[in-house]
Design an enzyme around this catalytic site. Structure first.
Site, short mmCIF file in Angstrom:
data_model
loop_
_atom_site.label_atom_id
_atom_site.label_comp_id
_atom_site.label_asym_id
_atom_site.label_seq_id
_atom_site.Cartn_x
_atom_site.Cartn_y
_atom_site.Cartn_z
N GLU A 175 0.82 -1.22 0.00
CA GLU A 175 0.00 0.00 0.00
C GLU A 175 0.86 1.27 0.00
O GLU A 175 1.14 1.85 1.04
CB GLU A 175 -0.94 0.03 1.21
CG GLU A 175 -1.88 1.24 1.20
CD GLU A 175 -2.75 1.35 2.45
OE1 GLU A 175 -3.62 2.23 2.46
OE2 GLU A 175 -2.55 0.58 3.41
N LYS A 219 -2.81 -2.15 -2.83
CA LYS A 219 -3.84 -1.25 -2.31
C LYS A 219 -3.42 0.15 -2.68
O LYS A 219 -2.41 0.66 -2.19
CB LYS A 219 -4.00 -1.41 -0.80
CG LYS A 219 -5.10 -0.53 -0.22
CD LYS A 219 -5.45 -0.89 1.21
CE LYS A 219 -6.51 0.06 1.76
NZ LYS A 219 -7.02 -0.33 3.09
#
Length: 295
Positions: A176, A213
């Site tokens: 992420e 993500k």
């Protein structure tokens, strides 16, 4: 693992991010209707957030018809729901895949306008415990606030370096590198980030599986190539501070990307609601995010 991997790769639904940590818990509790004067230390604070998460997870509307996975904070993993460790409750009672937030927070913003992850010397021990607790995958977050090629390269390199340790432990890492939605050069940040991610994905061995993500992109379908990459299990999006309505609207225009929302998921939930009111509000939230994820 094959059944779980297949579910995450091809299932319909989204990932609920229930992993607020020490820094973000007071804000999450305040939005839920619990002010800071209602607890006096971290232990009490984390007990309250566990009650909130338990209420969400035990809600009949929180089920595998629309939710594929849930990201947990370390203390949530070590806590129990109805006598079962949270990850076991999620999988055995709900057939929802449990993920664990494994980073220890962010370093200060550096000269290149990025925040890398803090050193995490206890990661091997945490991954061992994650396996013992039947965790499926992990999540770790960095932040990008400036279109700096050197800074973004460093963020992505650190993410993949730690992802390789997580893969070696038999878990699926969610990488992420968040691009701040308020960046004036957000689009340029995303262009540099996409190139860096591609480079590292293409260098992974054929046995490796990762998830991404990413911040909802400025350009529609900007990350579409990653949804088809052989090393990618799934591409998920963070809400990044957008309202749920706006996040759902942008998400619905990005094919193959599903939600992994935190604040946008719990928007409108309150400790003061009756169970019926709470479940109805959560159901509406889940429905909207699900529809945006499957479009």
């Amino acid at each position: 693992m094959n059944e779980k991997l297949e579910k995450m790769r091809n299932g319909k639904g989204f990932i609920a991010a229930l992993d607020q940590s020490g820094g973000s818990t007071p804000k999450a509790l305040k939005l839920y209707g619990i002010n800071e004067n209602e607890y006096s230390n971290d232990t009490e604070m984390f007990e309250l957030i566990h009650k909130m998460r338990t209420r969400i997870i035990k809600s009949p509307t929180f089920n595998n018809a629309k939710i594929l996975g849930a990201i947990l904070f370390e203390q949530t993993m070590d806590n129990k729901i109805d006598g079962k460790y949270t990850a076991d409750f999620l999988w055995e009672e709900k057939k929802i895949l449990p993920f664990l937030k494994v980073d220890k927070g962010l370093n200060d913003l550096d000269a290149d306008g990025v925040q890398t992850m803090k050193p995490n010397p206890t990661l091997p021990e945490l991954l061992k415990r994650a396996n013992e607790r039947n965790i499926f995958g992990t999540k770790m977050r960095s932040v990008i606030k400036k279109a700096s090629p050197a800074g973004i390269a460093r963020v992505v390199e650190q993410q993949f370096e730690i992802a390789n340790q997580i893969i070696a432990a038999g878990l699926i890492p969610i990488i992420e590198p968040e691009v701040d939605i308020n960046n004036v050069d957000k689009k340029e940040c995303e262009e540099i980030l996409r190139d860096e991610i591609r480079k590292h994905l293409n260098a992974l061995p054929e046995t490796a599986n990762v998830m991404l993500k990413l911040t909802l992109p400025t350009v529609e379908n900007f990350y579409e190539e990653f949804t088809k990459h052989p090393r990618i299990v799934r591409v998920v999006a963070l809400s990044g501070g957008y309202s749920r309505e706006k996040a759902n609207n942008i998400l619905s225009k990005n094919k193959g990307v599903i939600a992994s929302f935190s604040r946008a998921l719990t928007e409108g939930l309150s400790v003061k609601q009756t169970d019926e009111e709470f479940n109805n509000a959560l159901a509406a939230s889940i429905e909207g995010i699900y529809e945006a994820s499957i479009k």
